[in-house]
Each structure stands twice: as structure tokens, then as C-alpha cells.
Design a protein around this motif. Structure first.
Motif, PDB file in Angstrom:
ATOM      1  N   SER A 189      -1.160   0.834  -6.687  1.00  0.00           N
ATOM      2  CA  SER A 189      -0.949   2.283  -6.696  1.00  0.00           C
ATOM      3  C   SER A 189      -0.422   2.752  -8.043  1.00  0.00           C
ATOM      4  CB  SER A 189       0.035   2.677  -5.586  1.00  0.00           C
ATOM      5  OG  SER A 189      -0.444   2.268  -4.324  1.00  0.00           O
ATOM      6  N   TRP A 204       0.090  12.160 -11.671  1.00  0.00           N
ATOM      7  CA  TRP A 204       0.695  12.297 -10.353  1.00  0.00           C
ATOM      8  C   TRP A 204       2.209  12.297 -10.461  1.00  0.00           C
ATOM      9  CZ3 TRP A 204      -1.513  13.764  -6.044  1.00  0.00           C
ATOM     10  CH2 TRP A 204      -2.873  13.540  -5.836  1.00  0.00           C
ATOM     11  N   TRP A 209       2.333  12.606  -4.699  1.00  0.00           N
ATOM     12  CA  TRP A 209       1.660  11.445  -4.102  1.00  0.00           C
ATOM     13  C   TRP A 209       2.170  11.215  -2.680  1.00  0.00           C
ATOM     14  CZ3 TRP A 209      -1.650   7.592  -6.567  1.00  0.00           C
ATOM     15  CH2 TRP A 209      -1.930   6.496  -5.753  1.00  0.00           C
ATOM     16  N   MET A 213      -0.140  11.110   0.730  1.00  0.00           N
ATOM     17  CA  MET A 213      -0.492   9.852   1.377  1.00  0.00           C
ATOM     18  C   MET A 213       0.444   9.430   2.514  1.00  0.00           C
ATOM     19  SD  MET A 213      -3.189   9.192  -0.365  1.00  0.00           S
ATOM     20  CE  MET A 213      -3.701   7.476  -0.313  1.00  0.00           C
ATOM     21  N   MET A 400      -8.843   9.066  -4.852  1.00  0.00           N
ATOM     22  CA  MET A 400      -7.753   8.773  -3.924  1.00  0.00           C
ATOM     23  C   MET A 400      -8.272   8.131  -2.632  1.00  0.00           C
ATOM     24  SD  MET A 400      -4.937   9.309  -5.384  1.00  0.00           S
ATOM     25  CE  MET A 400      -3.750   9.266  -4.039  1.00  0.00           C
ATOM     26  N   TRP A 456      -5.631  17.395   2.706  1.00  0.00           N
ATOM     27  CA  TRP A 456      -5.504  17.403   1.240  1.00  0.00           C
ATOM     28  C   TRP A 456      -5.828  18.752   0.604  1.00  0.00           C
ATOM     29  CZ3 TRP A 456      -7.959  12.044  -0.470  1.00  0.00           C
ATOM     30  CH2 TRP A 456      -7.161  11.021   0.024  1.00  0.00           C
TER      31      TRP A 456
END
Length: 466
Positions: A189, A204, A209, A213, A400, A456
Motif C-alpha cells: 500500500s 494520498w 485513504w 478503503m 485503487m 467512492w
């Protein structure tokens, strides 16, 4: 034999690449860049030589074949993402030294009251929370394993066969499922963050982030808890004596020390700095290194440099450097431009849902051959971003999805070092692993796809650019 043959073919490709016919849409070093990428993927996939040696070889080859000057290929060692992963690994060494992780585990397991369902739930929560402290899934598993084995052996007369399976499968899968929830959840990541910045110009933040996620991880872990209890229903609902075991193990740690309190304070400082990044604008890596430096300062000192040197895997920076060098080589040689044009011609007419599902499926299947999440991301994410740039979709959005798919290694135990470790203990079978892993893979696929199309965009990450 097959591994050696594949490596030999790739080496031959590298040797012949400078004399292959040039493409009008690629630079003169285009075939060489593709050949080095193929060699790196095969070597990382087969583990014929250590991953760190492969990484050094990549840096050397992109220089020897004239794709990048050596100083440009090697300067990736100075990328801030490398400093971030090293700082988090050193913080993890401090957590392990003072058993802060075990204290957290035993305190939480005491809350279960002996209920098997609650014990499994708290194990999931503990493994998830350790993601905030340790940027390595195998490290998190290493913490949980002695706790789990001690509990299983102590309760074996009451727990039955299903209890051992429930516990071991939980501590095997949760550390890996949790990796994508945080920017610092794993080396892969952290590497992806740098790649998004260098290839797409997007930086990011820690909070962005996590907002993107973390809901995926939480939903999948909740479903996983119910799935495990459905597949392996506990033979005994309540384990008498489990509280006594957890309390005894907690007492072995003694009272919380001043050093542990200092370490907690440093983690709170780090979390505060990351959460308030929009106010002070300090890079994530800088704040990480700042807090890690405090570990060694007289008056606070929680670690010696010798302790850190002995515990941290220093091959990680080399793997990161090789990944960044490959990305630069693909760009400088014209492969990115060529692949973008190819993607445009092949993918332009595909609906967004089909293209996204196809990319995720391809990554999940390829992941079967990789034992290392970071190596998977370093090998294939540059290629995915290149193809994404040639489609009508938002490359960041599609990238992503590929990051999430790269972390899914849940079909056979050989897909991760942690799985191989727990599988060898004999508490669950290969069939158990495949059944649970297949369901988790399907859950992650569906939840990620739903989040990508419906959640998102609410955060500003749309399917299409603009």
C-alpha cells in the motif's frame, strides 16, 4: 525445472532485447524495459533467488541497458515512501519489545467472557487494530500466533476440533484482509501511494485513504466473522476457564511500565499528526520519521539502534527502489505511451463495470503465484496504471481497484508466508483454507466493486475523470 526454464527464457529475452526490431510507438529501449519487467515478475513469482537480490538486479539492468542512468535508477532509495515504511517497521520493533501488542490482546480477550463467538470476534478486532501499529501482515500474525496456540492447547478438552480451526483461520486471514484499510497497512500500500504520485500526480493523505478503503475492510471482516461461525459452528458455546488463562497470561506481562506509556504517547502523537495533515501540511513520511527519531532520544529512549538494525527487514527498501526504477524505465522507454495507445484501442468500448471486474479478476488470479503483496504491486500496478491511462476510466479509480485485488491471496496456503506457517500446524486442512478463502475473495470482490461505483464517487473518486 519449470521455474528455472521460465527464468532462463526471461534472461534470454533481456539479452536479445537490444537487437529486437524497434516499434514506432516505443523508444529504442522499449523492449529492454519490457524484458526486465518480465524477468522481475518471474523472479519475484518463483523466488528462485531472494527478492532483495532481484531488486538489485533490476536497478543494475535498467542502467546497463541504457534505459536510465544509474544515479536515476538508484535514487529511488531516497523516495519518501521508503522512509515511511522503515519508520513504521521500527515502531513495530518497539511494540514487540515491550509486548504492547500482547497486552492489548489479553485485555480484549478477557472481555469475551469465555464465549467462543465473542473470542473469535475479539480476535478479529485485535488483528484489525494491530494494523495501526504494524505495517506488516506477517508481523501481526506473529504476534497473534503464540496467543492463539496457547489458548487452543489450554482449552483443547472443551473446544473441540472446530475451535482450533476457528482461531487459526481467523488469525491467518484477518491480518491480510486488513492490509488495504490503511495507507500504512502494508508495504504494498505504501509503495502504491508513491506510484500514484509519480505516475498520476496524486498524493494520498492518510485520512483520505482510510475513508476510502476502511469501510470495505470493516464490512468484509464482519461478514467473515459470521461466515466462520456458520462453516465451523462451535461445539461448545462457552469455554470455562478461558478467563483464567487470559488473566494468567496478562499477569505474566506485569503492570504497565513507563516505557509502554511513552510508546503509547508516541503512537497517539503520530496518529494526531497524520489525522491533522490538512492543517500542518507535513508529509506523512516526515512525521513518521520524526516520531521514530524520538524512540532513540535520551530521556525517552525506548530502542537502541542495534535492536532496530537486528529486527527490521532491510531488503524492503531495495524492493521499493526496484519497483520505482521499473516504473521510471517503462515511462522513459516509451512503453507507457505504447501501452496506453494499445489500451485505448482494446478497451475503449468496454463498459466500466466489465473493465473493472476484468482487471480485478486478472489481478486476483495472478496473485495466486505471488507470496508477497509488495512484489505483486511493484510488478503489476505500473502496468495497470498504464492501461488505465489509455481507457476512458479514471486511472486513479481503476488503480485503487487493482490495489485491493493485489492483496487478495486466499486460495492456497502458499500464497503467503503467514498462511504457510499456520497451515503447517495442522489445525485446518487445505480444503478448509480454500473454502474460507474463496468466500473471502468473493466478499472482497463484491464489496470493493460496490464501494467503487456507489461509495467512492461520494468521496470525490469518480469512475470517469473530470
Amino acid at each position: 525445472m519449470l521455474k528455472q526454464a521460465a527464468v532462463a527464457v526471461c534472461f534470454l529475452f533481456v539479452l536479445l532485447s537490444p537487437v529486437l526490431p524497434q516499434s514506432s510507438t516505443m523508444g529504442s529501449e522499449g523492449w529492454s524495459a519490457i524484458a526486465i519487467l518480465a524477468l522481475a515478475v518471474v523472479l519475484w513469482l518463483t523466488n528462485v533467488i531472494p527478492a532483495s537480490v532481484t531488486s538489485m538486479m533490476v536497478v543494475v539492468l535498467v542502467s546497463l541497458l541504457g534505459i536510465l542512468p544509474f544515479e536515476q535508477a538508484a535514487q529511488a532509495l531516497g523516495e519518501e515512501e521508503i522512509w515511511l515504511i522503515l519508520s513504521m517497521l521500527i515502531m513495530g520493533v518497539a511494540v514487540e519489545k515491550y509486548a504492547l501488542d500482547k497486552r492489548l490482546a489479553y485485555n480484549m480477550l478477557l472481555l469475551a467472557g469465555g464465549s467462543v463467538k465473542s473470542i473469535i470476534l475479539y480476535l478479529i478486532v485485535i488483528a484489525f487494530l494491530l494494523t495501526f501499529f504494524m505495517p506488516n501482515a506477517l508481523g501481526r500474525l506473529t504476534v497473534l500466533l503464540p496467543v492463539s496456540i496457547g489458548m487452543i492447547e489450554t482449552m483443547k478438552e472443551q473446544g473441540g476440533a472446530h475451535f482450533g480451526k476457528l482461531v487459526l483461520l481467523t488469525v491467518t486471514f484477518v491480518p491480510y484482509v486488513s492490509t488495504i484499510g490503511l495507507l500504512t497497512g502494508a508495504g504494498g500500500s505504501i509503495y502504491a501511494v508513491g506510484l500514484f504520485d509519480s505516475m498520476l500526480g496524486h498524493r494520498w493523505s492518510y485520512v483520505d485513504w482510510m475513508l476510502l478503503m476502511m469501510p470495505i475492510v470493516v464490512v468484509v471482516l464482519a461478514a467473515m466473522w459470521m461466515l466462520l461461525l456458520y462453516l465451523f459452528p462451535p461445539e461448545t458455546a462457552v469455554l470455562t476457564g478461558s478467563d483464567r488463562f487470559f488473566r494468567q497470561e496478562k499477569e505474566k506481562l506485569g503492570p504497565m511500565t513507563a516505557a509502554e506509556k511513552k510508546l503509547i504517547a508516541l503512537y497517539l502523537l503520530l496518529a494526531l499528526l497524520w489525522m491533522t495533515g490538512s492543517l500542518h501540511h507535513l508529509p506523512i513520511a516526515l512525521t513518521g520519521v520524526l516520531v521514530v527519531t524520538l524512540l532513540f532520544i535520551p530521556g525517552i529512549q525506548l530502542l537502541t539502534w542495534k535492536e532496530a538494525m537486528g529486527k527490521v527487514d532491510w531488503g524492503v527498501p531495495l524492493l521499493f527502489a526496484a519497483g520505482f526504477a521499473l516504473a521510471d524505465a517503462l515511462n522513459e522507454s516509451g512503453v507507457v505511451r505504447w501501452a496506453s495507445g494499445l489500451a485505448t484501442s482494446l478497451l475503449a468500448d468496454l463498459p466500466a463495470a466489465i473493465l473493472a471486474a476484468a482487471m480485478m479478476t486478472a489481478f486476483i488470479l495472478i496473485r495466486i503465484g505471488f507470496t508477497n503483496y509488495t512484489a505483486m504491486v511493484a510488478s503489476l500496478l505500473p502496468v495497470a496504471l498504464t492501461f488505465a491511462a489509455g481507457s476512458e476510466l479514471n486511472p486513479l479509480w481503476l488503480g485503487m481497484l487493482c490495489v485491493a485485488a493485489s492483496s487478495i491471496g486466499y486460495f492456497i496456503p502458499t500464497q503467503s508466508a503467514g498462511s504457510m506457517t499456520t497451515f503447517a500446524m495442522g489445525y485446518y486442512t487445505g480444503k478448509d483454507y480454500l473454502v474460507v478463502g474463496s468466500w473471502i475473495t468473493l466478499l472482497l470482490f463484491l464489496v470493493t466493486m460496490l464501494a467503487a461505483f456507489f461509495y467512492w464517487p461520494l468521496l470525490g473518486l469518480s469512475v470517469y475523470p473530470g
